[in-house]
Scaffold this motif. Structure first.
Motif: not given
Length: 320
Positions: A29-36, A87-90, A103-116
């Motif tokens: 399965g998948i277990s989730f973690s991360g931080f604010i 973060k999701g660890t499979v 591993v599937l990991e994502a954040d809100f850092f954006g791309g191409g100069g964009g944020t949020n």
């Protein structure tokens, strides 16, 4: 037009158990973690940066107006939560005699100069045998060595001295005792050269890299080389189809020593056209043939050295 596509798809795996009954069913399965995370920062002058000044490169130069005042001598302040991460660890069953994980990991850092903007940071599947590992997906470029990078206060992790890039890739690693051999083929997505990811893609060749690592009890060291070919344009100066490409070489050597009272890290990088690693080299048009309109390109070279010394809870860092 013929299109060749190589896909590795893991959709479902069916199992039939014969002979004796398993004592305990494995858990997948998948277990989730991360931080604010919230960051608060203040710069005394204008800087070259990305992501709303969160990822700093270096200060902007002195630019004087008609009254001899420095235009860039203006401070800036910002509060951001865009590094907040999920973060999701499979864990999965065996496949091809190897332990499968992801591993599937994502954040809100954006791309191409964009944020949020919610974006993929890492997305990998790994197959692990006793001495070998096959990794495919988006992960750190081998030039960013997770076992040897500077421990900076800034989130930039030592850029523009330290190469920094995550790439879609296929990577094979093989362990021979304390030695590890790494071979990888990569494309570009979020970290690209000048323009976008198409110059590497249009060359029809991935970025190739090979590296040898040594991991002892107190010493971690390695060296690697790579080569990539880009095709900056599909047309020449006369808007005719062109075959002009540019090949670039890059290399790295690093050392980490763990002693009881001190940890020393040292790294040297030499490369050409390393804009895709957030370094200050790129490429330029070398010559344009006035008759044929054909371009020739030349890479810009860059050499960097940094050291990082941790001792008694204090840190001293140097970059050249």
């Amino acid at each position: 037009m013929r299109k060749f596509t190589f896909l590795i798809i893991v959709l479902s795996i069916s199992f039939s158990l014969f002979g004796q009954e398993a004592k305990e069913a494995p858990k997948y399965g998948i277990s989730f973690s991360g931080f604010i995370k919230n960051d608060f920062f203040y710069d005394t002058r204008q800087i070259y940066d990305i992501r709303d000044r969160h990822f700093a490169f270096y200060p902007k130069p002195i630019v004087k107006d008609a009254n001899e005042n420095d235009i860039n001598a203006n401070p800036s302040v910002n509060f951001l939560a865009i590094q907040s991460r999920l973060k999701g660890t499979v864990t999965g069953p065996e496949a091809f005699g190897a332990k499968a994980s992801g591993v599937l990991e994502a954040d809100f850092f954006g791309g191409g100069g964009g944020t949020n903007i919610f974006r993929i940071r890492h997305a990998i599947i790994k197959l692990n045998w006793d001495n070998a590992e096959l990794l495919f997906g988006q992960y750190w470029h081998p030039m960013f060595v997770t076992g040897c990078f500077p421990g900076t206060v800034s989130f930039n992790t030592g850029v523009p001295f330290q190469p920094f890039s995550r790439n879609p890739q296929i990577r094979f690693s093989y362990k021979m005792g304390e030695l590890k051999l790494i071979a990888a083929a990569m494309t570009q997505r979020d970290f690209t050269g000048v323009g976008d990811f198409t110059p590497l893609s249009n060359s029809g060749m991935p970025d190739f890299h090979g590296q040898l690592q040594f991991a002892g009890k107190s010493v971690f060291a390695g060296a690697g080389v790579g080569y990539k070919i880009i095709k900056p344009s599909l047309v020449n100066n006369l808007d005719n189809a062109t075959s002009a490409t540019l090949g670039s070489f890059y290399s790295i050597a690093y050392l980490r020593i763990n002693a009881e009272a001190v940890t020393i890290k040292l790294e040297g990088v030499y490369g050409q056209n390393m804009h895709d690693h957030l370094l200050t080299s790129a490429y330029a048009v070398h010559e344009i043939d006035e008759v044929t309109g054909q371009y020739t390109f030349t890479p810009m070279n860059q050499a960097t050295v940094w050291t990082d010394i941790h001792t008694n809870g204090k840190t001293m860092q140097f970059g050249l």
